[in-house]
Design a protein around this motif. Structure first.
Motif, PDB file in Angstrom:
ATOM      1  N   VAL A  90       0.814  -1.212   0.159  1.00 16.20           N
ATOM      2  CA  VAL A  90      -0.018   0.124  -0.139  1.00 16.20           C
ATOM      3  C   VAL A  90       1.049   1.303   0.199  1.00 16.20           C
ATOM      4  O   VAL A  90       1.789   1.294   0.701  1.00 16.20           O
ATOM      5  N   ASN A  91       0.621   2.495  -0.756  1.00 17.92           N
ATOM      6  CA  ASN A  91       1.030   3.499  -0.804  1.00 17.92           C
ATOM      7  C   ASN A  91       0.484   4.306   0.416  1.00 17.92           C
ATOM      8  O   ASN A  91      -0.889   4.460   0.386  1.00 17.92           O
ATOM      9  N   TYR A  92       1.391   4.662   1.357  1.00 16.74           N
ATOM     10  CA  TYR A  92       0.908   4.949   2.739  1.00 16.74           C
ATOM     11  C   TYR A  92       1.005   6.869   2.481  1.00 16.74           C
ATOM     12  O   TYR A  92       0.226   7.339   3.390  1.00 16.74           O
ATOM     13  N   GLY A  93       2.119   7.217   2.170  1.00 19.67           N
ATOM     14  CA  GLY A  93       2.489   8.742   2.146  1.00 19.67           C
ATOM     15  C   GLY A  93       3.669   9.236   1.218  1.00 19.67           C
ATOM     16  O   GLY A  93       4.342   8.134   1.017  1.00 19.67           O
ATOM     17  N   ILE A 148       6.639   6.670   1.462  1.00 24.15           N
ATOM     18  CA  ILE A 148       6.161   5.591   2.535  1.00 24.15           C
ATOM     19  C   ILE A 148       5.328   4.470   2.047  1.00 24.15           C
ATOM     20  O   ILE A 148       4.174   4.853   1.539  1.00 24.15           O
ATOM     21  N   PHE A 149       5.892   3.291   1.942  1.00 19.27           N
ATOM     22  CA  PHE A 149       5.061   2.142   1.614  1.00 19.27           C
ATOM     23  C   PHE A 149       4.951   1.309   2.582  1.00 19.27           C
ATOM     24  O   PHE A 149       5.543   1.019   3.634  1.00 19.27           O
ATOM     25  N   LEU A 150       3.662   0.630   2.658  1.00 19.81           N
ATOM     26  CA  LEU A 150       3.489  -0.661   3.911  1.00 19.81           C
ATOM     27  C   LEU A 150       3.109  -1.722   3.104  1.00 19.81           C
ATOM     28  O   LEU A 150       2.549  -2.115   2.082  1.00 19.81           O
ATOM     29  N   TYR A 151       4.068  -2.964   3.610  1.00 16.63           N
ATOM     30  CA  TYR A 151       4.214  -3.970   3.024  1.00 16.63           C
ATOM     31  C   TYR A 151       3.545  -5.140   3.811  1.00 16.63           C
ATOM     32  O   TYR A 151       4.000  -5.222   5.102  1.00 16.63           O
ATOM     33  N   HIS A 152       2.815  -5.922   3.504  1.00 14.40           N
ATOM     34  CA  HIS A 152       2.202  -7.082   4.220  1.00 14.40           C
ATOM     35  C   HIS A 152       2.495  -8.268   3.525  1.00 14.40           C
ATOM     36  O   HIS A 152       2.005  -9.090   2.756  1.00 14.40           O
ATOM     37  N   PHE A 153       3.658  -8.870   4.193  1.00 15.97           N
ATOM     38  CA  PHE A 153       4.236 -10.415   3.878  1.00 15.97           C
ATOM     39  C   PHE A 153       3.140 -11.245   4.001  1.00 15.97           C
ATOM     40  O   PHE A 153       2.412 -11.514   5.101  1.00 15.97           O
TER      41      PHE A 153
END
Length: 154
Positions: A90-93, A148-153
């Motif tokens: 997800v692109n977070y910011g 800022i990226f959020l990664y969900h592995f």
């Protein structure tokens, strides 16, 4: 150009504070600028009217929308890093975004990225990437920002 492969949070940790590499160059054409103008309903003449831009614009021709340059980040990012084993990203910011230099029609741009910081938010990995989009032959970048990226592995 080789891509960096990341398979886990631990892989990301190994690159904190390091340069991750650069993408290939991408030529920004008038057709691409016009399509972006159509998609965003931003038909300002400095972007879409080559004749007027040549005479009145101060850049010798049309320039790309700053947000067009920014919108190329996913395309350029995918040339630098491949992240495997994901449920989703997800692109977070975006922090400290600066459009420092206009991208003129037919300029070639590429992105450099480094991993500034990473944190584990209860299984979601938050990364802060310092990026610069360079214009071939120019000293000043087109843009600089912290993404800022959020990664969900898995």
């Amino acid at each position: 150009m080789s891509q960096l492969t990341i398979d886990s949070y631990e892989d990301f940790l190994a690159y904190v504070g390091q340069d991750l590499g650069a993408s290939e160059y991408h030529k920004v054409t008038q057709d691409q600028i016009n399509l972006f103008a159509d998609a965003t309903l931003d038909h300002q003449w400095i972007h879409t009217n080559p004749e007027r831009a040549k005479v009145e614009g101060g850049f010798g021709g049309t320039i790309a929308h700053g947000y067009l340059t920014l919108s190329l980040v996913p395309y350029l990012w995918d040339q630098i890093v491949v992240v495997n084993n994901l449920k989703m990203m997800v692109n977070y910011g975006i922090e400290n975004l600066r459009f420092a230099n206009p991208v003129k029609v037919n300029d070639e741009i590429r992105m450099h990225a480094s991993l500034a910081n990473i944190s584990d938010l209860r299984g979601t990995i938050k990364t802060e990437m310092k990026v610069k989009i360079e214009i071939k032959g120019e000293k000043k970048p087109a843009l600089a920002a912290t993404l800022i990226f959020l990664y969900h592995f898995i």
